[in-house]
Design a protein around this motif. Structure first.
Motif, PDB file in Angstrom:
ATOM      1  N   HIS A 648       2.601   2.291  16.595  1.00 23.26           N
ATOM      2  CA  HIS A 648       1.248   2.342  17.139  1.00 23.26           C
ATOM      3  C   HIS A 648       0.677   3.711  16.809  1.00 23.26           C
ATOM      4  N   ASP A 649      -0.499   3.744  16.230  1.00 22.95           N
ATOM      5  CA  ASP A 649      -1.051   4.990  15.728  1.00 22.95           C
ATOM      6  C   ASP A 649      -2.517   5.116  16.117  1.00 22.95           C
ATOM      7  N   ILE A 650      -2.933   6.360  16.378  1.00 23.70           N
ATOM      8  CA  ILE A 650      -4.338   6.693  16.591  1.00 23.70           C
ATOM      9  C   ILE A 650      -4.742   7.630  15.466  1.00 23.70           C
ATOM     10  N   ALA A 651      -5.710   7.254  14.666  1.00 24.85           N
ATOM     11  CA  ALA A 651      -6.125   8.061  13.517  1.00 24.85           C
ATOM     12  C   ALA A 651      -7.591   8.452  13.638  1.00 24.85           C
ATOM     13  N   GLU A 652      -7.892   9.687  13.222  1.00 24.77           N
ATOM     14  CA  GLU A 652      -9.271  10.155  13.178  1.00 24.77           C
ATOM     15  C   GLU A 652      -9.828   9.888  11.782  1.00 24.77           C
ATOM     16  N   ILE A 653     -10.867   9.069  11.677  1.00 27.64           N
ATOM     17  CA  ILE A 653     -11.398   8.641  10.385  1.00 27.64           C
ATOM     18  C   ILE A 653     -12.925   8.758  10.395  1.00 27.64           C
ATOM     19  N   PRO A 654     -13.490   9.573   9.491  1.00 24.44           N
ATOM     20  CA  PRO A 654     -12.801  10.542   8.639  1.00 24.44           C
ATOM     21  C   PRO A 654     -12.343  11.752   9.439  1.00 24.44           C
ATOM     22  N   GLU A 655     -11.456  12.524   8.874  1.00 21.65           N
ATOM     23  CA  GLU A 655     -10.879  13.647   9.571  1.00 21.65           C
ATOM     24  C   GLU A 655     -11.964  14.656   9.956  1.00 21.65           C
ATOM     25  N   GLY A 656     -11.896  15.117  11.208  1.00 20.91           N
ATOM     26  CA  GLY A 656     -12.856  16.094  11.693  1.00 20.91           C
ATOM     27  C   GLY A 656     -14.131  15.492  12.246  1.00 20.91           C
ATOM     28  N   SER A 657     -14.227  14.159  12.274  1.00 22.72           N
ATOM     29  CA  SER A 657     -15.474  13.506  12.677  1.00 22.72           C
ATOM     30  C   SER A 657     -15.544  13.213  14.168  1.00 22.72           C
ATOM     31  N   GLY A 658     -14.401  13.246  14.868  1.00 25.19           N
ATOM     32  CA  GLY A 658     -14.374  12.829  16.256  1.00 25.19           C
ATOM     33  C   GLY A 658     -14.358  11.324  16.423  1.00 25.19           C
ATOM     34  N   ASN A 659     -14.193  10.567  15.324  1.00 24.46           N
ATOM     35  CA  ASN A 659     -14.165   9.106  15.360  1.00 24.46           C
ATOM     36  C   ASN A 659     -12.714   8.635  15.201  1.00 24.46           C
ATOM     37  N   TYR A 660     -12.160   8.000  16.245  1.00 29.84           N
ATOM     38  CA  TYR A 660     -10.749   7.619  16.238  1.00 29.84           C
ATOM     39  C   TYR A 660     -10.596   6.105  16.169  1.00 29.84           C
ATOM     40  N   VAL A 661      -9.545   5.679  15.475  1.00 29.43           N
ATOM     41  CA  VAL A 661      -9.275   4.261  15.272  1.00 29.43           C
ATOM     42  C   VAL A 661      -7.851   3.968  15.737  1.00 29.43           C
ATOM     43  N   SER A 662      -7.668   2.859  16.458  1.00 24.73           N
ATOM     44  CA  SER A 662      -6.355   2.440  16.926  1.00 24.73           C
ATOM     45  C   SER A 662      -5.756   1.458  15.923  1.00 24.73           C
ATOM     46  N   ILE A 663      -4.520   1.717  15.491  1.00 22.99           N
ATOM     47  CA  ILE A 663      -3.882   0.911  14.449  1.00 22.99           C
ATOM     48  C   ILE A 663      -2.464   0.534  14.891  1.00 22.99           C
ATOM     49  N   ASP A 664      -2.083  -0.726  14.726  1.00 24.78           N
ATOM     50  CA  ASP A 664      -0.724  -1.199  14.951  1.00 24.78           C
ATOM     51  C   ASP A 664      -0.134  -1.632  13.614  1.00 24.78           C
ATOM     52  N   ASN A 665       1.070  -1.121  13.306  1.00 20.71           N
ATOM     53  CA  ASN A 665       1.702  -1.436  12.033  1.00 20.71           C
ATOM     54  C   ASN A 665       3.127  -1.937  12.255  1.00 20.71           C
ATOM     55  N   PRO A 666       3.396  -3.232  12.043  1.00 26.36           N
ATOM     56  CA  PRO A 666       4.774  -3.721  12.121  1.00 26.36           C
ATOM     57  C   PRO A 666       5.564  -3.282  10.893  1.00 26.36           C
ATOM     58  N   MET A 667       6.840  -2.933  11.107  1.00 28.54           N
ATOM     59  CA  MET A 667       7.697  -2.494  10.001  1.00 28.54           C
ATOM     60  C   MET A 667       8.986  -3.301  10.009  1.00 28.54           C
ATOM     61  N   SER A 668       9.384  -3.783   8.862  1.00 30.62           N
ATOM     62  CA  SER A 668      10.603  -4.570   8.730  1.00 30.62           C
ATOM     63  C   SER A 668      11.824  -3.652   8.679  1.00 30.62           C
ATOM     64  N   ALA A 669      12.994  -4.238   8.936  1.00 28.57           N
ATOM     65  CA  ALA A 669      14.244  -3.496   8.792  1.00 28.57           C
ATOM     66  C   ALA A 669      14.469  -3.144   7.327  1.00 28.57           C
ATOM     67  N   TYR A 670      15.240  -2.090   7.098  1.00 30.88           N
ATOM     68  CA  TYR A 670      15.498  -1.707   5.707  1.00 30.88           C
ATOM     69  C   TYR A 670      16.881  -1.089   5.549  1.00 30.88           C
ATOM     70  N   ASN A 671      17.381  -1.120   4.304  1.00 26.55           N
ATOM     71  CA  ASN A 671      18.629  -0.484   3.888  1.00 26.55           C
ATOM     72  C   ASN A 671      18.324   0.340   2.641  1.00 26.55           C
ATOM     73  N   VAL A 672      18.666   1.595   2.645  1.00 26.34           N
ATOM     74  CA  VAL A 672      18.362   2.472   1.508  1.00 26.34           C
ATOM     75  C   VAL A 672      19.613   3.255   1.121  1.00 26.34           C
ATOM     76  N   PHE A 673      19.911   3.294  -0.187  1.00 23.57           N
ATOM     77  CA  PHE A 673      21.024   4.059  -0.728  1.00 23.57           C
ATOM     78  C   PHE A 673      20.483   5.146  -1.666  1.00 23.57           C
ATOM     79  N   ASP A 674      21.056   6.331  -1.574  1.00 21.65           N
ATOM     80  CA  ASP A 674      20.782   7.416  -2.516  1.00 21.65           C
ATOM     81  C   ASP A 674      22.094   7.826  -3.172  1.00 21.65           C
ATOM     82  N   LEU A 675      22.030   8.154  -4.462  1.00 23.75           N
ATOM     83  CA  LEU A 675      23.221   8.533  -5.215  1.00 23.75           C
ATOM     84  C   LEU A 675      22.974   9.850  -5.932  1.00 23.75           C
ATOM     85  N   GLY A 676      23.956  10.737  -5.892  1.00 23.01           N
ATOM     86  CA  GLY A 676      23.802  12.016  -6.575  1.00 23.01           C
ATOM     87  C   GLY A 676      25.124  12.529  -7.117  1.00 23.01           C
TER      88      GLY A 676
END
Length: 726
Positions: A648-676
């Motif tokens: 759940h996020d509150i964003a100011e759009i555009p930045e510095g304007s005093g105008n805020y927008v409420s946003i909900d973003n669902p995210m799926s599970a993930y698996n990530v591998f890094d190799l070095g």
């Protein structure tokens, strides 16, 4: 190619490892003449001077200088992300940003308003933008020796808001030098998306005098559309250490950053197939040409003086946001939107008194103040928060088996809440947010609280041979948190009471076999008056639906009540969690670590805002293998799993304007591998002391995933790094 697993499978692997290691430990424990290992002194070090994370009942310690990771380390957050205790929440894993309303990391599922960041024990953060924000670029990576991750609220030495715990960055100790010859380190990496990281460190001194200078430049075009970023960081250190053990040290850091704001890349409208898809529901209407500029300066001073009865110490931190503004085009005209300046002053004084052998008492006082210019168009520094605290902590090894740390902390907090705004759309009555007689520009509030702390560890080794190097620890402590919300927002938002509650921890710690150590921590929280974001549900909410999105406006609300219930207190919230850490060497050339975290929030009340406490992943796993087939070669594999969640996020759009927008973003599970793979090419004692080369593949199986707020993380990418030491 996609590689998938499940929390059940991952848990089964952990259990299997525990059973095998436990069986070996039982056989090992039958040898009555085997050497006893004291838990608090265990250091898990693999061949080649490689340090794995070290766990004891109270904390996890990461050695920064020797830490090995299957990717270049650009900042301290890259190291913290390897612990399952830490949940990375940034919009991009290439460029870690601390923006308004965002905490780039969570600790035990708590955002930065509910845990403490410190450098050498001195708290630092900034009340910038839309909430309390920590800029981790102000932590000088090349001057940090280790990181302590201290879960829970059981230390009296830190602020009451440390319900989630403490992340303490410990700087390199001063040393007495025999020669003035400088030590120079150069490190440079290059990766996809025009990502360049160049660092230079010069350290020198003579006898007790120490000095250091650092430079760090980081640039990237970013994985996301309009993700360009440039950062320049300059650091310096002067110090002196005496033969008595006394020392003083001064450190400074200046950081300048220019960044583009991540713009939408929506197939239904303006779309560039060269970049990942970011819909309007995620990015809103941020202008493609929106950019921002930020300059920060930090000064830190520390002093230690041993005395016949104990060690007296003093630490000070001063951080100032020198400049901060955003730019955008409006009808072809360049518009500059200044943002509030901020300052943070903190210091502590303490004396660690040795009463007798294995018994010390620490007496201390700390002070913390935030200053903010509410309206960036006015030259007006306001002290928004002032905290004064005293504490006592008794550390006593009562018997060979039992050690106890008992503490008591007293805090006084004063708030000066902004009650006036000239910005259009804040629903003010003649500029004033809360109507008082006579009108008041600032609302003053004062709070105070006593907080007892307790943590004990009991060694079980004397009870049976198979319990050798095994301990049980318990912590029961009170916490208290004043104003876990926007400190620079209008006065109506601040009509809530402080949070308070009890944190319980039960910890099992055991050396299983050789240097393989297991730690299991069961935690439980009872949080009273939990402050919840009620922006979407308030009766007087200043959000209204516009074109399918909630837009910030006070139109049509009763005069004097606009936004008055956008934050509310929930009667009681409970959190339960389990954290497992397992690390050590399976074979001499093969070391590993596994970190697992489970957390669950519950709220039984009727307020719908309480239902959004699940904005954390219930299951998280971090794991790594380090294999040394040859003396100078190390192969690194890192793995991360995160359960599904909704951000759940509150964003100011555009930045510095005093105008805020409420946003909900669902995210799926993930698996990530890094190799070095890293190869030490040369090691000598003449001009070049060592030369090494690293090659890395990030997101090895090209997993498509999001880490926070609906922004896709980096796909499969390659990078290389070379380092010299002269």
């Amino acid at each position: 190619m996609k590689f998938h697993t499940t929390p059940l499978l991952a848990t089964a692997v952990v259990v299997l490892l525990l059973l095998v290691a436990g069986a070996q430990a039982a056989d090992d424990g039958q040898n009555a003449n085997s050497k006893r290992v004291k838990l608090k002194d265990v250091t898990v070090t693999a061949p080649g001077n490689h340090s794995m994370p070290i766990s004891d009942p109270e904390k996890t310690v990461i050695d920064v200088e020797d830490y090995e990771k299957a990717a270049p380390v650009h900042n301290v957050v890259d190291i913290l992300k390897d612990s399952a205790l830490v949940d990375f929440r940034g919009k991009s894993d290439i460029d870690v940003r601390s923006e308004r309303g965002e905490s780039p990391i969570l600790l035990r599922g708590f955002d930065v308003r509910r845990y403490v960041n410190a450098v050498d024990g001195v708290t630092f953060d900034q009340p910038l933008h839309f909430g309390q924000v920590v800029d981790y670029s102000l932590v000088p990576l090349d001057q940090i020796a280790s990181v302590e991750i201290i879960p829970g609220a059981h230390s009296a030495r830190y602020s009451g808001k440390a319900m989630g715990g403490v992340i303490n960055f410990k700087t390199k100790p001063l040393t007495r030098k025999k020669t003035v010859k400088p030590d120079i380190k150069l490190r440079s990496s290059i990766g996809e998306y025009a990502t360049y990281d160049n660092r230079a460190v010069l350290e020198s001194g003579y006898e007790g005098f120490n000095m250091a200078a650092t430079y760090h430049r980081y640039t990237t075009n970013g994985y996301l559309r309009h993700g360009d970023a440039v950062m320049d960081s300059y650091g310096w250190m002067l110090g002196y250490t005496f033969t008595s053990g006394a020392y003083f040290k001064y450190m400074g850091n200046y950081v300048e950053k220019d960044r583009e704001s991540y713009a939408k890349n929506d197939p239904s409208g303006d779309y560039d197939p060269a970049y990942p898809e970011v819909t309007s529901s995620t990015a809103g209407d941020i202008a493609d040409d929106s950019k921002y500029h930020l300059e920060n300066t930090s000064h830190r001073f520390s002093y230690l003086q041993p005395t016949p009865i104990g060690d007296f110490s003093f630490g000070l931190s001063y951080i100032e946001k020198d400049k901060h503004y955003s730019t955008s085009l409006d009808d072809g005209q360049l518009v500059v939107n200044p943002n509030s300046a901020g300052k943070n002053l903190a210091f502590n004084i303490q004396d660690e008194i040795r009463l007798f052998n294995a018994h010390t008492v620490v007496l201390g006082f700390d002070f913390l103040e935030y200053y903010v210019s509410f309206d960036p168009r006015e030259d007006d520094d306001n002290r928004v928060r002032s905290s004064r605290s005293g504490f006592i902590e008794d550390n006593w090894q009562i018997t060979d088996r039992l050690s106890v740390r008992a503490g008591l902390r007293y805090e006084e907090v004063s708030l000066s809440i902004n009650n006036y705004s000239t910005i259009t759309g804040w629903g003010s009555v003649e500029g004033y947010q809360v109507t008082l007689d006579p009108p008041q520009r600032y609302i003053e509030k004062d709070f105070d609280q006593w907080m007892p702390k307790f943590f004990a560890t009991y060694q079980l080794g004397d009870h049976a041979a198979w319990l050798r190097d095994t301990s049980i620890s318990a912590g029961v402590s009170k916490f208290w948190n004043v104003a876990p919300y926007c400190l620079v927002c209008p006065g109506r938002y601040a009509q809530v009471e402080p949070e308070h509650g009890i944190n319980y921890d039960l910890i099992f710690n055991r050396r299983l076999w050789q240097n393989i150590n297991l730690k299991v921590d069961f935690s439980y929280y009872e949080i009273k008056d939990y402050v919840a974001d009620n922006w979407d549900y308030g009766q007087y909410s200043m959000f209204q639906m516009r074109d399918g999105r909630k837009v910030f406006t006070g139109e049509g609300l009763p005069e004097g009540l606009e936004g008055s219930d956008m934050y509310i207190n929930l009667d009681e919230v409970t959190r339960q969690g389990v954290e497992v850490e397992l690390n050590g060497n399976l074979l001499d050339p093969l070391s590993f670590y596994i970190s697992y975290a489970f957390q669950d929030y519950e709220y039984d009340g009727s307020e719908p805002a309480g239902m959004e406490l699940g904005d954390v992943a219930k299951h998280r796993i971090s794991a790594g293998l380090r294999y040394r087939p040859f003396e100078k070669t190390v192969v690194m594999l890192d793995y991360k799993y995160q359960d599904e969640q909704i951000a759940h996020d509150i964003a100011e759009i555009p930045e510095g304007s005093g105008n805020y927008v409420s946003i909900d973003n669902p995210m799926s599970a993930y698996n990530v591998f890094d190799l070095g793979v890293r190869q030490l090419l040369f090691k000598g004692k003449n001009l070049i002391k060592d030369l090494s080369l690293g090659l890395y593949v990030k997101n090895l199986f090209n997993e498509a995933y999001e880490n926070s707020r609906g922004y896709p993380m980096t796909d499969q990418s390659f990078s290389a790094e070379v380092s010299f030491r002269f």
